[in-house]
Motif scaffolding. Structure first.
Motif, PDB file in Angstrom:
ATOM      1  N   ILE A  34      -5.787  16.077  87.258  1.00 56.31           N
ATOM      2  CA  ILE A  34      -6.003  15.612  88.630  1.00 56.31           C
ATOM      3  C   ILE A  34      -7.432  15.961  89.059  1.00 56.31           C
ATOM      4  N   LEU A  35      -8.206  14.928  89.366  1.00 53.30           N
ATOM      5  CA  LEU A  35      -9.598  15.126  89.758  1.00 53.30           C
ATOM      6  C   LEU A  35      -9.642  15.296  91.269  1.00 53.30           C
ATOM      7  N   CYS A  36     -10.078  16.449  91.730  1.00 57.14           N
ATOM      8  CA  CYS A  36     -10.080  16.740  93.170  1.00 57.14           C
ATOM      9  C   CYS A  36     -11.519  16.888  93.639  1.00 57.14           C
ATOM     10  N   THR A  37     -11.833  16.244  94.734  1.00 60.27           N
ATOM     11  CA  THR A  37     -13.223  16.306  95.202  1.00 60.27           C
ATOM     12  C   THR A  37     -13.281  16.248  96.714  1.00 60.27           C
ATOM     13  N   TYR A  38     -14.338  16.838  97.260  1.00 60.83           N
ATOM     14  CA  TYR A  38     -14.713  16.522  98.623  1.00 60.83           C
ATOM     15  C   TYR A  38     -15.497  15.201  98.532  1.00 60.83           C
ATOM     16  N   PRO A  39     -15.230  14.230  99.442  1.00 62.08           N
ATOM     17  CA  PRO A  39     -15.924  12.934  99.308  1.00 62.08           C
ATOM     18  C   PRO A  39     -17.441  13.097  99.226  1.00 62.08           C
ATOM     19  N   LYS A  40     -18.055  12.230  98.491  1.00 62.06           N
ATOM     20  CA  LYS A  40     -19.504  12.131  98.324  1.00 62.06           C
ATOM     21  C   LYS A  40     -20.107  13.236  97.456  1.00 62.06           C
ATOM     22  N   SER A  41     -19.232  13.881  96.684  1.00 64.13           N
ATOM     23  CA  SER A  41     -19.703  14.983  95.837  1.00 64.13           C
ATOM     24  C   SER A  41     -19.778  14.602  94.366  1.00 64.13           C
ATOM     25  N   GLY A  42     -19.530  13.330  94.050  1.00 62.59           N
ATOM     26  CA  GLY A  42     -19.577  12.901  92.648  1.00 62.59           C
ATOM     27  C   GLY A  42     -18.216  12.484  92.117  1.00 62.59           C
ATOM     28  N   THR A  43     -17.326  12.072  93.007  1.00 61.95           N
ATOM     29  CA  THR A  43     -15.985  11.632  92.609  1.00 61.95           C
ATOM     30  C   THR A  43     -16.046  10.538  91.547  1.00 61.95           C
ATOM     31  N   ASN A  44     -16.853   9.518  91.813  1.00 58.29           N
ATOM     32  CA  ASN A  44     -16.895   8.359  90.907  1.00 58.29           C
ATOM     33  C   ASN A  44     -17.492   8.727  89.555  1.00 58.29           C
ATOM     34  N   TRP A  45     -18.449   9.600  89.571  1.00 58.63           N
ATOM     35  CA  TRP A  45     -19.060  10.075  88.325  1.00 58.63           C
ATOM     36  C   TRP A  45     -18.022  10.843  87.510  1.00 58.63           C
ATOM     37  N   LEU A  46     -17.331  11.766  88.173  1.00 55.42           N
ATOM     38  CA  LEU A  46     -16.297  12.553  87.491  1.00 55.42           C
ATOM     39  C   LEU A  46     -15.171  11.652  86.977  1.00 55.42           C
ATOM     40  N   LYS A  47     -14.806  10.646  87.770  1.00 59.56           N
ATOM     41  CA  LYS A  47     -13.765   9.706  87.335  1.00 59.56           C
ATOM     42  C   LYS A  47     -14.201   8.996  86.058  1.00 59.56           C
ATOM     43  N   ALA A  48     -15.438   8.513  86.056  1.00 57.93           N
ATOM     44  CA  ALA A  48     -15.938   7.783  84.882  1.00 57.93           C
ATOM     45  C   ALA A  48     -15.957   8.707  83.664  1.00 57.93           C
ATOM     46  N   LEU A  49     -16.446   9.920  83.835  1.00 59.84           N
ATOM     47  CA  LEU A  49     -16.528  10.859  82.707  1.00 59.84           C
ATOM     48  C   LEU A  49     -15.137  11.209  82.178  1.00 59.84           C
ATOM     49  N   ALA A  50     -14.232  11.598  83.094  1.00 64.39           N
ATOM     50  CA  ALA A  50     -12.896  12.039  82.658  1.00 64.39           C
ATOM     51  C   ALA A  50     -12.133  10.880  82.020  1.00 64.39           C
ATOM     52  N   PHE A  51     -12.267   9.694  82.606  1.00 61.32           N
ATOM     53  CA  PHE A  51     -11.568   8.523  82.047  1.00 61.32           C
ATOM     54  C   PHE A  51     -12.117   8.196  80.646  1.00 61.32           C
ATOM     55  N   SER A  52     -13.438   8.240  80.504  1.00 63.65           N
ATOM     56  CA  SER A  52     -14.046   7.919  79.204  1.00 63.65           C
ATOM     57  C   SER A  52     -13.671   8.955  78.154  1.00 63.65           C
ATOM     58  N   ILE A  53     -13.595  10.210  78.560  1.00 64.54           N
ATOM     59  CA  ILE A  53     -13.197  11.273  77.623  1.00 64.54           C
ATOM     60  C   ILE A  53     -11.751  11.041  77.177  1.00 64.54           C
ATOM     61  N   MET A  54     -10.885  10.839  78.150  1.00 66.75           N
ATOM     62  CA  MET A  54      -9.451  10.740  77.845  1.00 66.75           C
ATOM     63  C   MET A  54      -9.107   9.509  77.003  1.00 66.75           C
ATOM     64  N   THR A  55      -9.818   8.409  77.231  1.00 69.94           N
ATOM     65  CA  THR A  55      -9.431   7.139  76.583  1.00 69.94           C
ATOM     66  C   THR A  55     -10.342   6.768  75.428  1.00 69.94           C
ATOM     67  N   ARG A  56     -11.114   7.738  74.910  1.00 69.05           N
ATOM     68  CA  ARG A  56     -12.152   7.355  73.932  1.00 69.05           C
ATOM     69  C   ARG A  56     -11.601   6.793  72.633  1.00 69.05           C
ATOM     70  N   THR A  57     -10.332   7.080  72.334  1.00 70.92           N
ATOM     71  CA  THR A  57      -9.799   6.454  71.112  1.00 70.92           C
ATOM     72  C   THR A  57      -9.087   5.124  71.442  1.00 70.92           C
ATOM     73  N   ASN A  58      -8.923   4.844  72.735  1.00 73.42           N
ATOM     74  CA  ASN A  58      -8.269   3.583  73.127  1.00 73.42           C
ATOM     75  C   ASN A  58      -9.261   2.432  73.276  1.00 73.42           C
TER      76      ASN A  58
END
Ligand code: A3P
Length: 317
Positions: free
Chosen positions: A62-86
């Motif tokens: 679960i990615l938790c953020t205060y808005p405007k702190s890099g939510t979208n960046w963290l989402k992109a990184l975590a999603f790319s890490i998790m799905t890298r074999t997909n």
């Protein structure tokens, strides 16, 4: 199949109408104070509903953020890490879907049953730690928090808020004064960070606390750390093949902000009727842009407040 999500969502007006009301940053919606934090009514309905309905998946991150702190960046990184074999980068979901949609929000889509059945155990939220659904706290799912220098987060908020104004934009000075009083969506900023900071000190195996500035300065170290923490560590072979570097480049501000979907795409909104531009999440992506907006007095005022609020916690910006 009848489940929690197919039941109609109550409007929770009986709760909301009893709450303290704060200045709404020139939006047409009030801000309400619930359990110490400020929300518009659509946000608050999502939070209350999430507290009642949300059930994490097995091994959820679960990615938790205060808005405007890099939510979208963290989402992109975590999603790319998790799905890298997909997925490979030539046909990756992030090429055609903004990060904010690619990884759902618990208080929006999840709480409303939209996209509730997720393909990957990854979701996100702006809900403060003390108001998170008990189902998250009591599960063994992992939480990743990202925070950012409050002066930069404020400036980013001010631009963001002015996409939604009712009659006229909010001035930088008025928005700053409200931010310093803690009256801001999902604020006070300092309480949001502090709660996750303290929780991560108590349970470092469950909560990883990251800073925007640290990831900017040393992305390889933090992307590897993030992957290890999420339970998707890079193998020696992947490291030798440059997999970490590829993910960093793919998720960089330069790459994401230049994708057509993030330049001209549209997102649904709970704040305004209709849609708003995806590019709202890709402004400058720099550390220290506050110097171009805040006077020395303003910066000192916010620094003093933050110092006082975080005093003794060990958290510093
Ligand atoms: P600025 O307004 O300072 O440019 P959030 O995603 O939490 O709404 O945060 C938005 C902020 O993160 C914006 O800051 C945005 O430009 C920045 N950002 C978005 N994508 C980024 C990326 N890939 N790398 C670094 N910063 C990024």
């Amino acid at each position: 199949v009848e489940d929690e999500y197919s039941k109609p969502q109550p409007d929770y007006d009986d709760i909301i109408t009893t709450l303290p009301v704060g200045d709404s940053w020139n939006w047409s919606l009030n801000l309400y104070k619930y359990q110490g934090f400020w929300y518009t009514s659509p946000h608050l309905k999502g939070v209350i509903s999430a507290r009642q309905r949300f059930k994490p998946l097995d091994k959820d991150v679960i990615l938790c953020t205060y808005p405007k702190s890099g939510t979208n960046w963290l989402k992109a990184l975590a999603f790319s890490i998790m799905t890298r074999t997909n997925f490979d980068f030539s046909s990756h979901p992030l090429l055609t879907t903004p990060p904010s949609t690619c990884v759902s929000y618990i208080e929006f889509e999840q709480a409303q049953g939209i996209n509730a059945r997720r393909e990957f155990p990854l979701t996100s939220t702006h809900i403060p730690y003390s108001s998170l659904p008990v189902s998250i706290i009591s599960s063994d799912c992992k939480i990743v928090y990202i925070c950012r220098d409050p002066k930069d987060a404020f400036v980013s908020w001010w631009y963001h808020a002015n996409y939604f104004y009712d009659k006229e934009p909010i001035s930088l000075e008025k928005a700053f004064d409200l931010f310093c009083q803690g009256i801001v969506l999902f604020g006070p900023f300092w309480d949001h960070c502090l709660e996750y900071w303290e929780a991560s000190s108590e349970r470092p195996d469950k909560i990883l606390f990251l800073k925007y500035e640290d990831i900017k300065r040393d992305p390889s170290y933090y992307v590897e750390k993030l992957a290890d923490f999420m339970g998707y560590p890079f193998s020696l072979q992947e490291k030798a093949d440059g997999c970490v570097k590829k993910i960093i480049e793919f998720c960089s501000f330069e790459t994401l902000s230049n994708l057509e979907v993030n330049k001209s795409g549209k997102l649904g909104s709970v704040i305004v009727d209709g849609e708003y531009p995806a590019k709202i999440f890709f402004r400058k992506g720099k550390i220290g842009d506050w110097v171009n907006h805040l006077t020395v007095d303003m910066a000192n005022r916010l620094d003093r407040i933050i110092e006082e609020k975080l005093n003794g916690s060990g958290l510093k910006f």
